[in-house]
Design a protein around this motif. Structure first.
Motif, PDB file in Angstrom:
ATOM      1  N   VAL A  58       0.851  -1.190   0.000  1.00  0.00           N
ATOM      2  CA  VAL A  58       0.000   0.000   0.000  1.00  0.00           C
ATOM      3  C   VAL A  58       0.887   1.241   0.000  1.00  0.00           C
ATOM      4  CG1 VAL A  58      -1.794   1.290   1.190  1.00  0.00           C
ATOM      5  CG2 VAL A  58      -1.825  -1.213   1.234  1.00  0.00           C
ATOM      6  N   LEU A  59       0.685   2.088  -0.986  1.00  0.00           N
ATOM      7  CA  LEU A  59       1.440   3.335  -1.070  1.00  0.00           C
ATOM      8  C   LEU A  59       0.663   4.519  -0.522  1.00  0.00           C
ATOM      9  CD1 LEU A  59       2.953   2.962  -4.658  1.00  0.00           C
ATOM     10  CD2 LEU A  59       3.995   2.341  -2.469  1.00  0.00           C
ATOM     11  N   ALA A  60      -0.616   4.596  -0.834  1.00  0.00           N
ATOM     12  CA  ALA A  60      -1.396   5.768  -0.452  1.00  0.00           C
ATOM     13  C   ALA A  60      -2.869   5.417  -0.370  1.00  0.00           C
ATOM     14  CB  ALA A  60      -1.174   6.894  -1.455  1.00  0.00           C
ATOM     15  N   VAL A  61      -3.607   6.206   0.415  1.00  0.00           N
ATOM     16  CA  VAL A  61      -5.044   5.994   0.602  1.00  0.00           C
ATOM     17  C   VAL A  61      -5.742   7.344   0.558  1.00  0.00           C
ATOM     18  CG1 VAL A  61      -4.805   6.064   3.110  1.00  0.00           C
ATOM     19  CG2 VAL A  61      -6.809   4.967   2.098  1.00  0.00           C
ATOM     20  N   LEU A  62      -6.941   7.325   0.005  1.00  0.00           N
ATOM     21  CA  LEU A  62      -7.705   8.558  -0.139  1.00  0.00           C
ATOM     22  C   LEU A  62      -9.175   8.285   0.129  1.00  0.00           C
ATOM     23  CD1 LEU A  62      -7.581  11.245  -2.866  1.00  0.00           C
ATOM     24  CD2 LEU A  62      -9.661   9.881  -2.703  1.00  0.00           C
ATOM     25  N   GLY A  63      -9.847   9.222   0.786  1.00  0.00           N
ATOM     26  CA  GLY A  63     -11.290   9.173   0.964  1.00  0.00           C
ATOM     27  C   GLY A  63     -11.924  10.392   0.334  1.00  0.00           C
ATOM     28  N   HIS A  64     -13.143  10.211  -0.143  1.00  0.00           N
ATOM     29  CA  HIS A  64     -13.813  11.328  -0.809  1.00  0.00           C
ATOM     30  C   HIS A  64     -15.308  11.291  -0.545  1.00  0.00           C
ATOM     31  CE1 HIS A  64     -15.229  14.188  -3.712  1.00  0.00           C
ATOM     32  NE2 HIS A  64     -15.909  13.257  -4.351  1.00  0.00           N
ATOM     33  N   MET A  65     -15.832  12.450  -0.145  1.00  0.00           N
ATOM     34  CA  MET A  65     -17.278  12.692  -0.077  1.00  0.00           C
ATOM     35  C   MET A  65     -17.522  14.099  -0.617  1.00  0.00           C
ATOM     36  SD  MET A  65     -18.350  11.057   3.629  1.00  0.00           S
ATOM     37  CE  MET A  65     -17.109  11.949   4.565  1.00  0.00           C
TER      38      MET A  65
ATOM     39  N   PHE B 165     -15.214   9.895   7.796  1.00  0.00           N
ATOM     40  CA  PHE B 165     -14.780   8.870   6.844  1.00  0.00           C
ATOM     41  C   PHE B 165     -13.804   7.937   7.552  1.00  0.00           C
ATOM     42  CE2 PHE B 165     -11.645   7.028   4.060  1.00  0.00           C
ATOM     43  CZ  PHE B 165     -12.414   6.492   3.040  1.00  0.00           C
ATOM     44  N   ARG B 166     -13.901   6.634   7.219  1.00  0.00           N
ATOM     45  CA  ARG B 166     -12.930   5.674   7.754  1.00  0.00           C
ATOM     46  C   ARG B 166     -12.755   4.522   6.770  1.00  0.00           C
ATOM     47  NH1 ARG B 166     -12.504   3.192  13.829  1.00  0.00           N
ATOM     48  NH2 ARG B 166     -11.953   5.380  14.184  1.00  0.00           N
ATOM     49  N   MET B 167     -11.507   4.082   6.605  1.00  0.00           N
ATOM     50  CA  MET B 167     -11.189   2.879   5.840  1.00  0.00           C
ATOM     51  C   MET B 167     -10.396   1.950   6.750  1.00  0.00           C
ATOM     52  SD  MET B 167      -8.803   2.263   2.466  1.00  0.00           S
ATOM     53  CE  MET B 167      -9.914   2.964   1.255  1.00  0.00           C
ATOM     54  N   THR B 168     -10.847   0.685   6.807  1.00  0.00           N
ATOM     55  CA  THR B 168     -10.233  -0.283   7.719  1.00  0.00           C
ATOM     56  C   THR B 168      -9.855  -1.541   6.954  1.00  0.00           C
ATOM     57  OG1 THR B 168     -11.672   0.541   9.481  1.00  0.00           O
ATOM     58  CG2 THR B 168     -10.531  -1.535   9.890  1.00  0.00           C
TER      59      THR B 168
ATOM     60  N   CYS C   3     -19.580   8.030  -1.186  1.00  0.00           N
ATOM     61  CA  CYS C   3     -18.669   7.450  -0.197  1.00  0.00           C
ATOM     62  C   CYS C   3     -17.647   6.700  -1.036  1.00  0.00           C
ATOM     63  CB  CYS C   3     -19.397   6.519   0.771  1.00  0.00           C
ATOM     64  SG  CYS C   3     -18.307   5.789   2.023  1.00  0.00           S
ATOM     65  N   TYR C   4     -16.552   7.368  -1.330  1.00  0.00           N
ATOM     66  CA  TYR C   4     -15.613   6.955  -2.369  1.00  0.00           C
ATOM     67  C   TYR C   4     -14.226   6.889  -1.744  1.00  0.00           C
ATOM     68  CZ  TYR C   4     -13.906   7.007  -7.272  1.00  0.00           C
ATOM     69  OH  TYR C   4     -13.353   6.703  -8.498  1.00  0.00           O
ATOM     70  N   SER C   5     -13.491   5.844  -2.042  1.00  0.00           N
ATOM     71  CA  SER C   5     -12.128   5.762  -1.530  1.00  0.00           C
ATOM     72  C   SER C   5     -11.261   4.985  -2.507  1.00  0.00           C
ATOM     73  CB  SER C   5     -12.104   5.089  -0.160  1.00  0.00           C
ATOM     74  OG  SER C   5     -12.568   3.756  -0.249  1.00  0.00           O
ATOM     75  N   THR C   6      -9.973   5.207  -2.415  1.00  0.00           N
ATOM     76  CA  THR C   6      -9.042   4.502  -3.275  1.00  0.00           C
ATOM     77  C   THR C   6      -7.816   4.076  -2.488  1.00  0.00           C
ATOM     78  OG1 THR C   6      -7.812   6.469  -3.925  1.00  0.00           O
ATOM     79  CG2 THR C   6      -9.722   5.895  -5.260  1.00  0.00           C
ATOM     80  N   LEU C   7      -7.189   3.032  -2.992  1.00  0.00           N
ATOM     81  CA  LEU C   7      -5.889   2.583  -2.518  1.00  0.00           C
ATOM     82  C   LEU C   7      -4.940   2.540  -3.706  1.00  0.00           C
ATOM     83  CD1 LEU C   7      -6.722  -0.381  -0.116  1.00  0.00           C
ATOM     84  CD2 LEU C   7      -5.655   1.782   0.520  1.00  0.00           C
ATOM     85  N   ALA C   8      -3.759   3.118  -3.547  1.00  0.00           N
ATOM     86  CA  ALA C   8      -2.712   2.984  -4.554  1.00  0.00           C
ATOM     87  C   ALA C   8      -1.741   1.926  -4.059  1.00  0.00           C
ATOM     88  CB  ALA C   8      -1.993   4.308  -4.750  1.00  0.00           C
ATOM     89  N   THR C   9      -1.513   0.927  -4.884  1.00  0.00           N
ATOM     90  CA  THR C   9      -0.629  -0.164  -4.487  1.00  0.00           C
ATOM     91  C   THR C   9       0.472  -0.354  -5.519  1.00  0.00           C
ATOM     92  OG1 THR C   9      -2.088  -1.763  -5.560  1.00  0.00           O
ATOM     93  CG2 THR C   9      -2.401  -1.400  -3.197  1.00  0.00           C
ATOM     94  N   ARG C  10       1.588  -0.851  -5.030  1.00  0.00           N
ATOM     95  CA  ARG C  10       2.701  -1.222  -5.887  1.00  0.00           C
ATOM     96  C   ARG C  10       2.506  -2.690  -6.235  1.00  0.00           C
ATOM     97  NH1 ARG C  10       8.393   0.699  -5.644  1.00  0.00           N
ATOM     98  NH2 ARG C  10       9.697  -0.839  -6.715  1.00  0.00           N
ATOM     99  N   ALA C  11       2.190  -2.928  -7.493  1.00  0.00           N
ATOM    100  CA  ALA C  11       1.882  -4.290  -7.909  1.00  0.00           C
ATOM    101  C   ALA C  11       3.118  -5.178  -7.750  1.00  0.00           C
ATOM    102  CB  ALA C  11       1.403  -4.313  -9.355  1.00  0.00           C
TER     103      ALA C  11
END
Length: 703
Positions: A606-613, A620-623, A693-701
């Motif tokens: 996991v490189l980065a996480v984002l939440g959006h409303m 907002f919470r991501m678990t 209720c939108y979120s993303t994860l950026a990952t290094r494949a």
């Protein structure tokens, strides 16, 4: 891996995960008003001019004396968590009153003109924000009350007697005119009229509030206006020329906090990069000199003491995050002590306050792609989503290692998303471009190209490559990674134009840095989306309104955005195993909540996480792996603020594996809905008046 992690931690980047919020960010009307109006506010302190009346036989003309008159507002507010009454006043008042001695009923009140640029309160930063974001006083400096009728005029006027009168007329603020009743007393004494009067208005009636700056200030909708006017006979009034608008600064003594040693270093390291001339925050407050800071010292103290500035919404409940701009306790104390002392300066007010330079990589432009043709939208389509094909002309594998989107017409370009479309979609792209005679094609909800995997919603995982919103800097990816492209691949840019006046033609472009090593040696960056339904019902008192019925709202979305309008709103319930009825309710505080569990769609580091409303977001919470011994809160935002939507880079080594679960939770505060909006059930959709209720994860494949 150690080398890569070291690079990542040294260079804060807006990695591609941040781009996915942009499809919704564009609808916010305030963004263009407050973030990107780059000229500092300049107040004209001259006395305004009002239409003059002419006295006839038996009539006496009185003219308001601004040096002895005031116009005052009072609004209830919660400032940094404390409730109080905000009061501001101005002496920029002009107007005539004509008294007919023989026939008082024939007396006349001319237009009363008030300069709202000159409104001042006990918080200069509040004043600047009020002028700019709510009163637009640079464009509309004058408020006018035009009297249509006066009730209570006596049959005869006696000096020294206070008469109860009511003025019925029209109040104009900005471009809005409403009928208003002004009630008070008028007294004539020693050749002067004394008028004391009050009126009550709703800020929302004039598109001037309620004021809401999440985390700092929130006002009520009710405003009380008070006039205390002195009007001598017109031929006796002498208005002195206004003195120069020169701010007087407090000179620091030896006992005062020293600006240069304790405050200036903090401003340069934590504030100047955003608020320097041309910076993303300069439209709200421009910080170029020590004098700029001293002028709003009390506001700066309040902003840092409350935690509103520097902006950072993530709590400490989640995993460790990089690059927190939070000030230390010592830095906060230095600012607040200086502000409490009145903002004294031990340097010349013109001393420059410059952002501390940071070492970091610079974008190298290897390829620049421009929209094929200029596109001109129409005000008939306020939110115009338009897609265009960009062809990088690749004949061999390549990888993008950095990019910068270059908007041509910044005032109307509110976001851009860039998708990768494989070479076998050429025919579908041609069909999309042939849908109408304008350049590109309409593309609500995604790029709407059949066969691309993005025709329905644009949630295409790694097919989303890049994005931009106003203020975003160039993006560079961590060493050893890149966004990979194959020969023949095309890029499709989805533009969201927000149009409220005749727009100019736009021909934006995209600059890209390409890998100078074999793309096969790079790890791909993948962006995954994790969503939850949004269902916020109307308040109980509005339940009978037509669009408070969810089915009616779905039909309204269909009419506005086409068949794709309701797709995500309904489809997310199937994905999350919920129903609209199940989550469509408000608790006793008017809060609506949602939650959804997803199996991870992309594994890797996991490189980065984002939440959006949108604008009524509350939390907002991501678990990761909730309700298990391995549970980790990846991002917790206990107080959502639409103004500050960050991409958070992790400072812990966390790897997503097959079987892991991501839970997304959001809540919304119905009380934050704009009171001027038609009451409607709020669901997932494209507009700012809708929600997500939108979120993303950026990952290094994995390599």
């Amino acid at each position: 891996m150690t080398k890569v992690k070291s690079f990542w931690r040294k260079h804060p980047i807006a990695i591609v995960a941040s781009t996915v919020l942009l499809a919704c960010l564009a609808g916010a009307g305030w963004v263009g008003a407050s973030m990107f109006r780059l000229d500092p506010v300049t107040v004209d302190w001259d006395v305004p001019e009002a239409p003059e009346l002419t006295a006839g036989p038996g009539q006496t003309l009185y003219r308001i004396d601004p040096s002895r008159s005031t116009a005052t507002y009072e609004v209830e507010e919660i400032l940094a968590g404390v409730g109080s009454t905000a009061t501001g006043e101005t002496q920029g008042i002009a107007g005539d009153i004509l008294v007919d001695e023989d026939d008082p009923a024939a007396s006349e009140v001319g237009d009363i003109v008030i300069n709202v640029e000159q409104l001042t309160s006990d918080e200069s930063l509040r004043d600047e924000r009020l002028r700019q974001d709510y009163l637009s006083s640079d464009q509309y400096p004058l408020v006018t009350f035009a009297t249509r009728e006066v009730e209570g005029i006596p049959d005869a006027i006696e000096d020294g007697t206070a008469y109860d009168v009511t003025l019925l007329g029209e109040l104009t603020i900005k471009e809005t005119t409403r009928e208003v009743e002004v009630a008070g007393t008028v007294t004539r004494d020693d050749g002067e009229l004394h008028v004391v009067a009050d009126a009550h208005i709703l800020l929302s009636d004039f598109d001037a509030g309620p004021i809401s700056i999440t985390g700092l200030v929130r006002s009520g909708d009710d405003a009380d206006l008070h006039l205390d006017l002195v009007a001598p006979e017109a031929d006796q009034l002498r208005i002195d020329e206004q003195e120069s608008d020169q701010v007087e600064y407090q000179v620091a003594t030896a006992e005062d906090p020293q600006f240069s040693a304790t405050v200036q270093p903090v401003l340069e390291s934590s504030c100047a990069s955003c608020h320097e001339p041309g910076g993303s925050g300069s439209g709200t407050w421009e910080l170029a000199t020590a004098g700029d800071a001293a002028r709003v010292a009390s506001g700066i103290g309040l902003a840092v003491e409350s935690g509103y500035m520097p902006p950072w919404l993530a709590s400490e409940e989640g995993v460790d995050l990089q690059h927190s701009p939070r000030l230390t306790d010592e830095e906060v104390a230095a600012i607040t002590e200086w502000a409490d002392a009145g903002g004294p300066l031990d340097v010349d007010p013109e001393t420059r306050v410059e952002a501390t330079e940071t070492d970091g990589p610079e974008l190298r432009t290897d390829v620049e792609l421009t929209l094929p043709e200029p596109y001109t939208g129409t005000v008939e389509k306020e939110n115009d989503y338009r897609c265009f094909t960009l062809d990088p002309g690749l004949t061999e594998p390549a990888a993008v290692t950095g990019y910068q989107f270059l908007p041509d017409q910044l005032p109307i370009v509110h976001h851009a998303l860039v998708y990768r479309v494989r070479t076998d979609s050429d025919e579908a792209l041609a069909e999309a471009e042939a849908r109408d005679d304008d350049p590109g094609w309409e593309c609500f909800g995604g790029i709407n190209v059949s066969g691309s995997g993005l025709s329905a919603s644009g949630m295409g995982g790694s097919d989303l490559l890049m994005g931009w919103a106003p203020g975003q800097p160039p993006s560079l990816f961590p060493e050893g990674t890149g966004m990979k492209l194959e020969p023949g691949d095309k890029l499709v840019v989805q533009m969201h134009y927000h149009l409220d006046e005749d727009p100019p033609p736009d021909q934006s472009s995209l600059a890209m840095q390409m890998s100078d090593v074999d793309p096969a040696e790079l790890d791909d960056i993948e962006v995954s989306t994790y969503l939850a339904p949004a269902e916020i019902p109307c308040l109980p008192e509005d339940q009978e309104a037509p669009r408070c019925d969810r089915d009616a709202e779905m039909e309204a979305l269909r009419e506005q955005y086409g068949p794709a309008g309701p797709i995500i709103a309904n489809g997310l319930h199937a994905v999350c195993g919920t129903t609209p009825e199940e989550i469509s309710h408000l608790d006793e505080d008017g809060i609506a909540r949602t939650s959804c569990d997803h199996g991870v769609s992309s594994t890797g580091e996991v490189l980065a996480v984002l939440g959006h409303m949108h604008e009524i977001g509350s939390t907002f919470r991501m678990t990761l792996n909730p309700d298990t011994p391995e549970e980790k809160v990846l991002l917790d935002i206990p107080r959502w603020d639409f103004d500050w939507q960050f991409n958070y880079a992790l400072d812990e080594d966390i790897t997503l594996e097959e079987g892991d679960v991501i839970r997304v939770e959001c809540s919304w505060d119905r009380a934050l809905v704009d009171p001027t909006d038609e009451p409607h059930h709020i669901s997932w959709a494209e507009g700012t008046e809708d929600e997500m209720c939108y979120s993303t994860l950026a990952t290094r494949a994995p390599g």
